[in-house]
Design a protein around this motif. Structure first.
Motif, PDB file in Angstrom:
ATOM      1  N   LEU A  20       1.009  -0.919   0.505  1.00 62.41           N
ATOM      2  CA  LEU A  20       0.420  -0.137   0.635  1.00 62.41           C
ATOM      3  C   LEU A  20       0.777   1.208  -0.328  1.00 62.41           C
ATOM      4  O   LEU A  20       1.779   0.899  -0.285  1.00 62.41           O
ATOM      5  CB  LEU A  20      -0.933   0.360   1.151  1.00 62.41           C
ATOM      6  N   LEU A  21      -0.010   2.438  -0.456  1.00 66.03           N
ATOM      7  CA  LEU A  21       1.271   3.170  -0.756  1.00 66.03           C
ATOM      8  C   LEU A  21       0.514   4.590   0.088  1.00 66.03           C
ATOM      9  O   LEU A  21      -0.681   4.805   0.233  1.00 66.03           O
ATOM     10  CB  LEU A  21       1.015   4.357  -2.117  1.00 66.03           C
ATOM     11  N   ARG A  22       0.971   5.025   0.804  1.00 64.50           N
ATOM     12  CA  ARG A  22       0.204   6.632   1.748  1.00 64.50           C
ATOM     13  C   ARG A  22       0.028   8.010   1.213  1.00 64.50           C
ATOM     14  O   ARG A  22       1.552   8.576   0.117  1.00 64.50           O
ATOM     15  CB  ARG A  22       1.013   7.102   2.965  1.00 64.50           C
ATOM     16  N   HIS A  23      -1.352   8.018   0.816  1.00 69.00           N
ATOM     17  CA  HIS A  23      -1.035   9.330  -0.344  1.00 69.00           C
ATOM     18  C   HIS A  23      -0.990  10.642   0.584  1.00 69.00           C
ATOM     19  O   HIS A  23      -0.968  11.035   1.875  1.00 69.00           O
ATOM     20  CB  HIS A  23      -2.809   9.408  -0.644  1.00 69.00           C
ATOM     21  N   ALA A  24       0.470  11.294   0.070  1.00 69.31           N
ATOM     22  CA  ALA A  24       0.013  12.348   0.194  1.00 69.31           C
ATOM     23  C   ALA A  24      -0.295  13.652   1.138  1.00 69.31           C
ATOM     24  O   ALA A  24      -0.188  14.361   1.498  1.00 69.31           O
ATOM     25  CB  ALA A  24       1.401  13.200  -0.737  1.00 69.31           C
ATOM     26  N   ARG A  25      -1.260  13.824   0.010  1.00 67.12           N
ATOM     27  CA  ARG A  25      -2.023  14.910   0.153  1.00 67.12           C
ATOM     28  C   ARG A  25      -2.819  14.798   0.886  1.00 67.12           C
ATOM     29  O   ARG A  25      -4.167  15.392   1.766  1.00 67.12           O
ATOM     30  CB  ARG A  25      -3.427  15.375  -1.056  1.00 67.12           C
ATOM     31  N   THR A  26      -4.068  13.557   1.304  1.00 63.18           N
ATOM     32  CA  THR A  26      -5.031  12.477   2.496  1.00 63.18           C
ATOM     33  C   THR A  26      -3.899  11.969   3.851  1.00 63.18           C
ATOM     34  O   THR A  26      -4.668  11.860   4.938  1.00 63.18           O
ATOM     35  CB  THR A  26      -5.971  11.860   2.142  1.00 63.18           C
ATOM     36  N   GLY A  27      -3.095  11.900   3.446  1.00 67.46           N
ATOM     37  CA  GLY A  27      -2.410  10.383   4.773  1.00 67.46           C
ATOM     38  C   GLY A  27      -2.752   9.687   4.718  1.00 67.46           C
ATOM     39  O   GLY A  27      -2.153   9.107   4.993  1.00 67.46           O
ATOM     40  N   GLN A  28      -3.787   9.216   3.835  1.00 70.84           N
ATOM     41  CA  GLN A  28      -5.107   7.789   4.070  1.00 70.84           C
ATOM     42  C   GLN A  28      -3.244   6.948   2.874  1.00 70.84           C
ATOM     43  O   GLN A  28      -2.425   6.588   2.013  1.00 70.84           O
ATOM     44  CB  GLN A  28      -5.404   8.054   3.709  1.00 70.84           C
ATOM     45  N   TRP A  29      -3.602   5.427   3.160  1.00 67.19           N
ATOM     46  CA  TRP A  29      -3.449   4.140   2.427  1.00 67.19           C
ATOM     47  C   TRP A  29      -4.444   3.974   1.523  1.00 67.19           C
ATOM     48  O   TRP A  29      -4.988   3.808   1.243  1.00 67.19           O
ATOM     49  CB  TRP A  29      -3.186   3.124   3.634  1.00 67.19           C
ATOM     50  N   VAL A  30      -3.329   3.532  -0.485  1.00 64.39           N
ATOM     51  CA  VAL A  30      -4.322   3.749  -0.744  1.00 64.39           C
ATOM     52  C   VAL A  30      -3.528   2.226  -1.970  1.00 64.39           C
ATOM     53  O   VAL A  30      -1.968   2.492  -1.688  1.00 64.39           O
ATOM     54  CB  VAL A  30      -4.338   4.321  -2.042  1.00 64.39           C
ATOM     55  N   LEU A  31      -4.151   1.644  -3.244  1.00 64.98           N
ATOM     56  CA  LEU A  31      -3.211   0.566  -3.739  1.00 64.98           C
ATOM     57  C   LEU A  31      -2.210   1.867  -5.365  1.00 64.98           C
ATOM     58  O   LEU A  31      -3.276   2.862  -5.275  1.00 64.98           O
ATOM     59  CB  LEU A  31      -4.456  -0.105  -3.875  1.00 64.98           C
TER      60      LEU A  31
END
Length: 332
Positions: free
Chosen positions: A207-218
């Motif tokens: 998983l990657l942590r989205h820089a703008r939201t701080g949440q994890w995504v594929l």
């Protein structure tokens, strides 16, 4: 989605995504039901564009009813290998000059030949006539979307594929959806895209942590006009991780009213989830978009701050967590 005519008022005739569904109906002899179209005088399957928040199967029943007056109780989505529509060959230019790249799904069902006697198309002028045709005796077809659909059925019947109609090279990669959003404001828009499940030899998911939201995504992102779902998945995987996959296997379609979200406007996701196989390369993250990467076990994922329902459903597909109780265990 905002209707294509409404979008045309601010976008002109330049290419747009046309997110829709094709309805493939066969009778007991294997013949296919085709519609004589009112716009170009050629033949094609019933079908059309989705309404905002509408699912593909719901749209298929509606379009079949509107364009033929028929109901098909066993109508169902085709599998992703046969059902997905998208790519440069699905370019179409309408008689008035408007250009689209068709994106969507095929559905399939059966009806007895005699059902056609009860057909009652609406009065829109879309349907000039309806008829059954053998797969080896087809009339002139409208657009590659219909040629490709007939080739799916012809492959099932052991027949050779029909040649596709000529199509142009897709436009250069661009921020198409961002520019469209800026032009049309907050009204609903469909956003087709693809995401990738990348596992490692230890049974962990990337998983990657989205820089703008701080949440994890594929790893994943939005389609460019003329791009297929699989090509999008390959491109986004490499852009966001530096990795490449020898094969991407479609796992799940993530689409419908539950996958609507708001971000500078309303978006209706049309996403395809792929599983990466034989992954190579060194994990390298792009600056700005992705803050960090991490490998997760199924148990660890239960406490992860995942970005939206789309990501949660994707993670559940990987972890095998399909029951309501397990779904609730993943934090929003």
């Amino acid at each position: 989605m905002a209707s294509l005519p409404t979008l045309r008022a601010v976008w002109g005739s330049a290419p747009l995504f046309s997110v829709g569904v094709s309805v493939l109906i066969q009778d007991e002899a294997g013949r296919v039901l085709l519609q004589h179209r009112g716009d170009d005088g050629l033949w094609g399957t019933p079908g059309g564009g989705l309404d905002p928040g509408e699912g593909f199967l719901e749209a298929a029943h509606r379009e079949l009813r509107e364009e033929t007056g028929l109901e098909c109780p066993n109508l169902a989505l085709m599998g992703l290998d046969e059902g997905l529509v998208g790519g440069p060959e699905f370019y179409h230019r309408y008689p008035g000059g408007d250009e689209v790249y068709m994106v969507g799904m095929r559905t399939h069902g059966t009806l007895p030949a005699a059902a056609l006697t009860g057909a009652r198309p609406d009065d829109s002028g879309e349907t000039l006539a309806l008829a059954w045709f053998g797969l080896d005796d087809l009339p002139p077809l409208s657009a590659n979307a219909n040629v490709a659909s007939m080739n799916v059925l012809r492959a099932r019947a052991g027949l050779k594929p029909l040649p596709l109609l000529p199509f142009p090279d897709p436009p250069p990669l661009s921020n198409h959806l961002a520019r469209l959003r800026a032009a049309v404001g907050p009204r609903p828009l469909f956003v087709p895209g693809a995401s990738v499940l990348v596992g490692n030899e230890r049974g962990r998911l990337l998983l990657l942590r989205h820089a703008r939201t701080g949440q994890w995504v594929l790893p994943g992102g939005k389609l460019h006009p003329g791009e297929s779902f699989r090509a999008c998945a390959h491109r986004e995987l490499h852009e966001e991780t530096g990795l490449r996959a020898v094969r991407l296997t479609p796992v799940q379609l993530l689409q419908g009213p539950e996958f609507r979200y708001e971000d500078s406007g309303i978006w209706d996701s049309v996403g395809v989830l792929y599983r990466a196989e034989e992954v190579t390369g060194e994990l390298t993250l792009p600056e700005g978009e992705i803050a960090e990467a991490q490998w997760w076990t199924a148990d660890e994922l239960k406490g992860a701050e995942l970005l939206g329902l789309y990501t949660r459903r994707s993670v559940e597909a990987w972890a095998g967590q399909t029951s309501p109780s397990s779904r609730a265990s993943l934090r929003p």
